[in-house]
Design an enzyme around this catalytic site. Sequence first.
Site, PDB file in Angstrom:
ATOM      1  N   VAL A  12      54.884  30.744  12.975  1.00  0.00           N
ATOM      2  CA  VAL A  12      53.794  31.386  13.720  1.00  0.00           C
ATOM      3  C   VAL A  12      53.169  32.507  12.893  1.00  0.00           C
ATOM      4  O   VAL A  12      51.947  32.574  12.742  1.00  0.00           O
ATOM      5  CB  VAL A  12      54.320  31.918  15.080  1.00  0.00           C
ATOM      6  CG1 VAL A  12      53.268  32.768  15.771  1.00  0.00           C
ATOM      7  CG2 VAL A  12      54.714  30.760  15.978  1.00  0.00           C
ATOM      8  N   LEU A 251      52.615  11.838  27.281  1.00  0.00           N
ATOM      9  CA  LEU A 251      53.304  10.908  28.187  1.00  0.00           C
ATOM     10  C   LEU A 251      54.053   9.856  27.379  1.00  0.00           C
ATOM     11  O   LEU A 251      54.217   8.726  27.845  1.00  0.00           O
ATOM     12  CB  LEU A 251      52.307  10.233  29.127  1.00  0.00           C
ATOM     13  CG  LEU A 251      51.902  11.000  30.381  1.00  0.00           C
ATOM     14  CD1 LEU A 251      50.972  10.150  31.246  1.00  0.00           C
ATOM     15  CD2 LEU A 251      53.119  11.428  31.217  1.00  0.00           C
ATOM     16  N   CYS A 261      60.713  25.344  20.221  1.00  0.00           N
ATOM     17  CA  CYS A 261      60.090  25.986  21.389  1.00  0.00           C
ATOM     18  C   CYS A 261      60.529  25.430  22.735  1.00  0.00           C
ATOM     19  O   CYS A 261      61.047  26.170  23.570  1.00  0.00           O
ATOM     20  CB  CYS A 261      58.571  25.883  21.276  1.00  0.00           C
ATOM     21  SG  CYS A 261      57.925  26.852  19.934  1.00  0.00           S
TER      22      CYS A 261
HETATM   23  C1  UDX Z   1      55.281  23.053  21.186  1.00  0.00           C
HETATM   24  C2  UDX Z   1      53.985  23.257  21.979  1.00  0.00           C
HETATM   25  O1  UDX Z   1      53.220  22.055  21.974  1.00  0.00           O
HETATM   26  C3  UDX Z   1      53.183  24.396  21.396  1.00  0.00           C
HETATM   27  O2  UDX Z   1      52.037  24.630  22.204  1.00  0.00           O
HETATM   28  C4  UDX Z   1      54.054  25.653  21.363  1.00  0.00           C
HETATM   29  O3  UDX Z   1      53.375  26.705  20.731  1.00  0.00           O
HETATM   30  C5  UDX Z   1      55.354  25.385  20.613  1.00  0.00           C
HETATM   31  O4  UDX Z   1      56.025  24.249  21.190  1.00  0.00           O
HETATM   32  P1  UDX Z   1      55.975  21.913  18.855  1.00  0.00           P
HETATM   33  O5  UDX Z   1      57.381  22.302  19.211  1.00  0.00           O
HETATM   34  O6  UDX Z   1      55.483  22.162  17.463  1.00  0.00           O
HETATM   35  O7  UDX Z   1      54.949  22.661  19.849  1.00  0.00           O
HETATM   36  O8  UDX Z   1      55.846  20.343  19.106  1.00  0.00           O
HETATM   37  P2  UDX Z   1      55.124  19.319  20.104  1.00  0.00           P
HETATM   38  O9  UDX Z   1      54.164  18.506  19.322  1.00  0.00           O
HETATM   39  O10 UDX Z   1      54.615  19.963  21.319  1.00  0.00           O
HETATM   40  O11 UDX Z   1      56.372  18.358  20.467  1.00  0.00           O
HETATM   41  C6  UDX Z   1      57.558  18.889  21.043  1.00  0.00           C
HETATM   42  C7  UDX Z   1      58.578  17.809  21.269  1.00  0.00           C
HETATM   43  O12 UDX Z   1      58.200  16.960  22.335  1.00  0.00           O
HETATM   44  C8  UDX Z   1      58.832  16.877  20.071  1.00  0.00           C
HETATM   45  O13 UDX Z   1      60.225  16.691  19.924  1.00  0.00           O
HETATM   46  C9  UDX Z   1      58.154  15.579  20.464  1.00  0.00           C
HETATM   47  O14 UDX Z   1      58.763  14.468  19.880  1.00  0.00           O
HETATM   48  C10 UDX Z   1      58.332  15.595  21.967  1.00  0.00           C
HETATM   49  N1  UDX Z   1      57.320  14.826  22.692  1.00  0.00           N
HETATM   50  C11 UDX Z   1      56.017  15.226  22.692  1.00  0.00           C
HETATM   51  C12 UDX Z   1      57.696  13.680  23.393  1.00  0.00           C
HETATM   52  O15 UDX Z   1      58.869  13.287  23.427  1.00  0.00           O
HETATM   53  N2  UDX Z   1      56.728  12.989  24.101  1.00  0.00           N
HETATM   54  C13 UDX Z   1      55.429  13.382  24.132  1.00  0.00           C
HETATM   55  O16 UDX Z   1      54.638  12.701  24.792  1.00  0.00           O
HETATM   56  C14 UDX Z   1      55.062  14.528  23.398  1.00  0.00           C
END
Ligand code: UDX
Length: 440
Positions: A12, A251, A261
């Site tokens: 960040v 989804l 996060c």
């Molecule tokens: C997240 C938030 O999106 C962001 O706004 C915040 O600032 C920090 O946390 P990030 O952790 O970088 O960001 O990843 P993100 O792309 O949101 O994915 C998070 C997790 O969810 C991943 O492990 C991803 O594989 C999973 N995911 C995401 C799913 O399993 N299904 C989905 O449909 C979307």
Amino acid sequence: MRRITVIGAGYVGLVTGTCLADLGNRVICLDIDEHKIKMLREGQVPIYEPGLEEMVRRNMKAGRLFFTTSYEEAVPESDFVFIAVGTPEGVDGEADLKYVGMAAESIARVMDRSLIIVNKSTVPVGTGDWVADIINSHKTTDVPFWVVSNPEFLREGSAIQDFLNPDRVVLGSLDQEAAAKVAELYLPLRAPIIITDLRTAEMIKYASNAFLATRISFINEIASICEKLGADVKEVAVGMGYDKRIGHHFLDAGVGFGGSCFPKDVKALTHMAALHGCHPQLLRAVMEINRDKRLEVIQKLRDLLDGLRDTTVGLLGLAFKPNTDDIREAPAIEIAHLLHLEGATVKGYDPVAMPNACRVLPWLITAEDPYDLAVGCDALVVLTEWNEFKHLDFARIHTLMRRPVVVDGRNIYDPEQMANLGFVYRGMGRGYNGARRREE
Ligand code: UDX
């Protein structure tokens, strides 16, 4: 030219500092990690984030971006100090604020003129007030200061794009004028700017991440039900997503969420809620479903391989999601541990996360590429949906494996095609497993 210090050169902080420099400000990034600062001064970025290294170098060259370990050097020269240090998970799931506290104390000791302190770290509701108290009790000169909460919503892997094209900028302060001054920094981005009070801004961050995590656990629960009832969750999600109130984003069913996060923030919000007499049962279920998904992969493998002892399992992808080398809370790491505990030999391949994974899984056998990974495997498991995994030559992979079993934890392959190639294929929530169309 506005003068800004950004404390904390992690994902960040580094992205915020570099992008603010790119917008024409003079930015000093401060971190107490001397090794990190030394690397950055040489133009080397210690994390994998597409486009970041180039942007760091460009802004250093333009004389807008600097790196230091010294508060004395950075803070007295600044109009704004951003706090972007880590808030790791504490023992009970609460956010550990020691780095925020240390940063606040250090700022207070060296500030010698009016200052706006902007908090970007994800912190429990009420932390802004706590930071103000620390500054008040440690400052050595009687200069005014204001604390503004400015939560960051960027995603790893697309951090620069997200910073420069935010859906919204959230600013919270007890002083509207201070918030308006921070808003000016963001005006070039032409994004909606929401100005509210400190606590509400802090809560917007937790509520947003908890909602997104809930969406993922929701579709993952639907996936489990689909699997039992013979429906395909991928098509269910498409069908749901056309409803404008639902939408198509976020989804994707699979092995669940990881990263620095979502797990941490959901747990911290749960902790905060329980501490104040609430009963956060939905948030608890979100975490429980997420954990169950990882166990479900192990159960699938146990069933398909008739036990895991003396088997060889290849993990396609180790990062918690594509386009990052981050393995924090990655499903792959926990799944690798569980497989290892049950007596399987675990192989792994990831385009960029292998060095990080090897540090925590010293027994992991690494592969050169997906084909090298497949050699001698009883099963392949997709755990990160990297683009380079989407069009593999599975006819070739079939000849390399000991048993043709694929567990697709991210639903990136077509069940029917995999079945036609002779694989025993299992996705997540794909009830018919390729058999439906063949039966018709
Ligand atoms: C997240 C938030 O999106 C962001 O706004 C915040 O600032 C920090 O946390 P990030 O952790 O970088 O960001 O990843 P993100 O792309 O949101 O994915 C998070 C997790 O969810 C991943 O492990 C991803 O594989 C999973 N995911 C995401 C799913 O399993 N299904 C989905 O449909 C979307």
